[in-house]
Enzyme design. Structure first.
Site, PDB file in Angstrom:
ATOM      1  N   LYS A 114      14.164 -31.901-138.536  1.00  0.00           N
ATOM      2  CA  LYS A 114      15.145 -31.077-137.818  1.00  0.00           C
ATOM      3  C   LYS A 114      15.347 -31.661-136.435  1.00  0.00           C
ATOM      4  CE  LYS A 114      12.204 -28.013-138.902  1.00  0.00           C
ATOM      5  NZ  LYS A 114      11.308 -26.854-138.790  1.00  0.00           N
ATOM      6  N   ASP A 118       5.880 -17.439-136.657  1.00  0.00           N
ATOM      7  CA  ASP A 118       6.718 -18.461-137.306  1.00  0.00           C
ATOM      8  C   ASP A 118       6.761 -18.366-138.837  1.00  0.00           C
ATOM      9  OD1 ASP A 118       4.098 -19.512-137.550  1.00  0.00           O
ATOM     10  OD2 ASP A 118       4.749 -21.582-137.204  1.00  0.00           O
ATOM     11  N   ALA A 144      14.866 -20.509-134.756  1.00  0.00           N
ATOM     12  CA  ALA A 144      15.896 -21.316-135.441  1.00  0.00           C
ATOM     13  C   ALA A 144      15.241 -22.155-136.539  1.00  0.00           C
ATOM     14  CB  ALA A 144      16.598 -22.231-134.447  1.00  0.00           C
ATOM     15  N   GLY A 145      14.169 -22.847-136.152  1.00  0.00           N
ATOM     16  CA  GLY A 145      13.463 -23.702-137.111  1.00  0.00           C
ATOM     17  C   GLY A 145      12.836 -22.892-138.245  1.00  0.00           C
ATOM     18  N   ASP A 146      12.342 -21.701-137.916  1.00  0.00           N
ATOM     19  CA  ASP A 146      11.698 -20.849-138.931  1.00  0.00           C
ATOM     20  C   ASP A 146      12.722 -20.385-139.962  1.00  0.00           C
ATOM     21  OD1 ASP A 146       9.602 -21.083-137.158  1.00  0.00           O
ATOM     22  OD2 ASP A 146       9.900 -19.097-136.282  1.00  0.00           O
ATOM     23  N   ASN A 165       8.505 -15.195-139.962  1.00  0.00           N
ATOM     24  CA  ASN A 165       9.967 -15.289-139.806  1.00  0.00           C
ATOM     25  C   ASN A 165      10.575 -16.040-140.992  1.00  0.00           C
ATOM     26  OD1 ASN A 165       9.400 -14.251-137.267  1.00  0.00           O
ATOM     27  ND2 ASN A 165       9.593 -16.221-136.225  1.00  0.00           N
ATOM     28  N   TRP A 217      -1.224 -12.883-125.896  1.00  0.00           N
ATOM     29  CA  TRP A 217      -2.564 -12.296-126.022  1.00  0.00           C
ATOM     30  C   TRP A 217      -2.927 -12.468-127.500  1.00  0.00           C
ATOM     31  CZ3 TRP A 217       1.525 -10.139-123.450  1.00  0.00           C
ATOM     32  CH2 TRP A 217       1.344  -9.821-122.110  1.00  0.00           C
TER      33      TRP A 217
HETATM   34  P1  ADP Z   1      12.941 -25.454-133.623  1.00  0.00           P
HETATM   35  O1  ADP Z   1      12.844 -26.043-132.249  1.00  0.00           O
HETATM   36  O2  ADP Z   1      13.066 -23.945-133.660  1.00  0.00           O
HETATM   37  O3  ADP Z   1      11.950 -25.975-134.623  1.00  0.00           O
HETATM   38  P2  ADP Z   1      15.470 -26.917-133.853  1.00  0.00           P
HETATM   39  O4  ADP Z   1      15.929 -26.776-132.429  1.00  0.00           O
HETATM   40  O5  ADP Z   1      15.201 -28.277-134.347  1.00  0.00           O
HETATM   41  O6  ADP Z   1      14.291 -25.929-134.231  1.00  0.00           O
HETATM   42  O7  ADP Z   1      16.571 -26.244-134.765  1.00  0.00           O
HETATM   43  C1  ADP Z   1      16.302 -25.849-136.080  1.00  0.00           C
HETATM   44  C2  ADP Z   1      17.607 -25.760-136.811  1.00  0.00           C
HETATM   45  O8  ADP Z   1      18.430 -24.786-136.170  1.00  0.00           O
HETATM   46  C3  ADP Z   1      18.395 -27.046-136.757  1.00  0.00           C
HETATM   47  O9  ADP Z   1      18.020 -27.890-137.815  1.00  0.00           O
HETATM   48  C4  ADP Z   1      19.808 -26.536-136.896  1.00  0.00           C
HETATM   49  O10 ADP Z   1      20.096 -26.317-138.264  1.00  0.00           O
HETATM   50  C5  ADP Z   1      19.773 -25.194-136.199  1.00  0.00           C
HETATM   51  N1  ADP Z   1      20.256 -25.288-134.813  1.00  0.00           N
HETATM   52  C6  ADP Z   1      19.516 -25.437-133.687  1.00  0.00           C
HETATM   53  N2  ADP Z   1      20.304 -25.448-132.581  1.00  0.00           N
HETATM   54  C7  ADP Z   1      21.571 -25.292-133.027  1.00  0.00           C
HETATM   55  C8  ADP Z   1      22.873 -25.208-132.400  1.00  0.00           C
HETATM   56  N3  ADP Z   1      23.034 -25.275-131.056  1.00  0.00           N
HETATM   57  N4  ADP Z   1      23.961 -25.036-133.190  1.00  0.00           N
HETATM   58  C9  ADP Z   1      23.834 -24.933-134.541  1.00  0.00           C
HETATM   59  N5  ADP Z   1      22.664 -25.009-135.182  1.00  0.00           N
HETATM   60  C10 ADP Z   1      21.544 -25.178-134.455  1.00  0.00           C
END
Ligand code: ADP
Length: 297
Positions: free
Chosen positions: A215, A19, A246-248, A22, A91
């Site tokens: 987020k 994480d 996505a979050g990273d 990334n 692992w």
């Molecule tokens: P994680 O679970 O990886 O911490 P999130 O699911 O909260 O992250 O998503 C992190 C960021 O990714 C969100 O704040 C948003 O900007 C983007 N994101 C996530 N899912 C989508 C989606 N379906 N469409 C557009 N952006 C998305």
């Protein structure tokens, strides 16, 4: 970590991910002028060597990437079924990274103290061994006292912890010390029974954190800076291939933008654009050209 991804039957694609790494990659790809270092421990094996080379090829500073003489890196295997559901096998219980604090001497901490920001996650905390955590917190306090902004993403992974109580204790210290936090709503739900963005903000308010960035997947991002609460809308991506990291990606680009002097709302826009790009590609790290092209549009 070493990432192994099942592609076609009997074929594995090997890459590197984790994480905080990334986030560093995406920060650096968007803000080339910001010096970005990774703090971790690898082994002396060939894959560790390749991982270090990958860090360098991503323009990351490896001055704080230490080499343990007996341990090797952690590894995970990721598989996606026909419904798009992902499953992981890890692992990592005996990885070199678990020993990272042992390498963080006074001198290293002094060097880290000259930075602007120090970012760690709930996964970083879980990976650090129990007995090393007090030393880790001393280091964080030292960095904070030196004026380094402390940033924490809770990124909760239940299976990495002995108990919820243990996690809560560590997170309480993290929230007390951080200047910026970037939780996902889901991260905190199991731990604190907070089910909405509002509840997350309410839970975190007593910690007096300068900047809270919540987020909430494709729905929205809510920020609180001082008393200013802002809701930022997200343009949902239609073609979601793999939401890993996505979050990273959001974190890395958001923090890069803030270091670059952008407003919170501009930083959210850029972070969301990066995350929206990454989820249209398989794996944690999108190909560099695809990513740069999408960000330039
Ligand atoms: P994680 O679970 O990886 O911490 P999130 O699911 O909260 O992250 O998503 C992190 C960021 O990714 C969100 O704040 C948003 O900007 C983007 N994101 C996530 N899912 C989508 C989606 N379906 N469409 C557009 N952006 C998305």
């Amino acid at each position: 970590m070493i990432e192994l991804r099942a592609t076609v039957p009997s074929t594995l694609h090997q890459s590197f991910a984790g994480d905080v790494y990334n986030s560093a990659v995406y920060l650096k790809r968007c803000f080339a002028e910001i010096e970005t270092s990774v703090v971790t421990a690898l082994g002396e094996d060939n894959l560790s060597k390749k991982m270090r080379e990958r860090f360098v090829s991503e323009q990351l500073n490896t001055q704080f990437v230490f080499s343990h003489n007996t341990k090797v890196p952690g590894m995970y295997y990721i598989e996606t079924d026909d419904e798009g559901e992902r499953s992981f096998i890890y692992w990592r219980d005996d990885s070199a990274a678990k020993k990272v604090v042992e390498f963080m001497s006074e001198d290293i901490v002094k060097q880290l103290s000259t930075g602007d920001m120090f970012f760690f996650s709930g996964i970083s905390l879980a990976v650090i061994e129990n007995q090393a955590r007090p030393q880790f917190w001393e280091i964080v306090k030292q960095l904070k006292a030196a004026g380094v902004k402390i940033v924490f993403d809770p990124n909760y992974r239940a299976r990495l912890w002995d108990s919820v109580e243990q996690t809560k204790q560590q997170y309480d210290t993290a929230f007390s010390l951080c200047d910026i936090t970037l939780p996902g709503v889901e991260d905190l739900e199991t731990l604190y029974n907070v089910k909405s963005v509002e509840a997350v903000i309410e839970y975190l308010t007593p910690y007096n954190i300068d900047e809270i960035v919540v987020k909430n997947g494709p729905d929205s991002v809510i920020t609180k800076e001082g008393q200013t609460l802002q809701s930022h809308s997200i343009t949902p991506v239609k073609n979601v291939v793999d939401t890993t990291s996505a979050g990273d990606a959001f974190n890395g680009v958001y923090l890069g933008a803030r270091l670059d002097g952008r407003t919170i709302s501009d930083a959210v826009k850029l972070g969301a654009k990066a995350a929206g790009t990454v989820i249209q590609q398989p794996g944690a790290i999108a190909p560099k050209d695809v990513f740069q092209q999408a960000m330039a549009q």
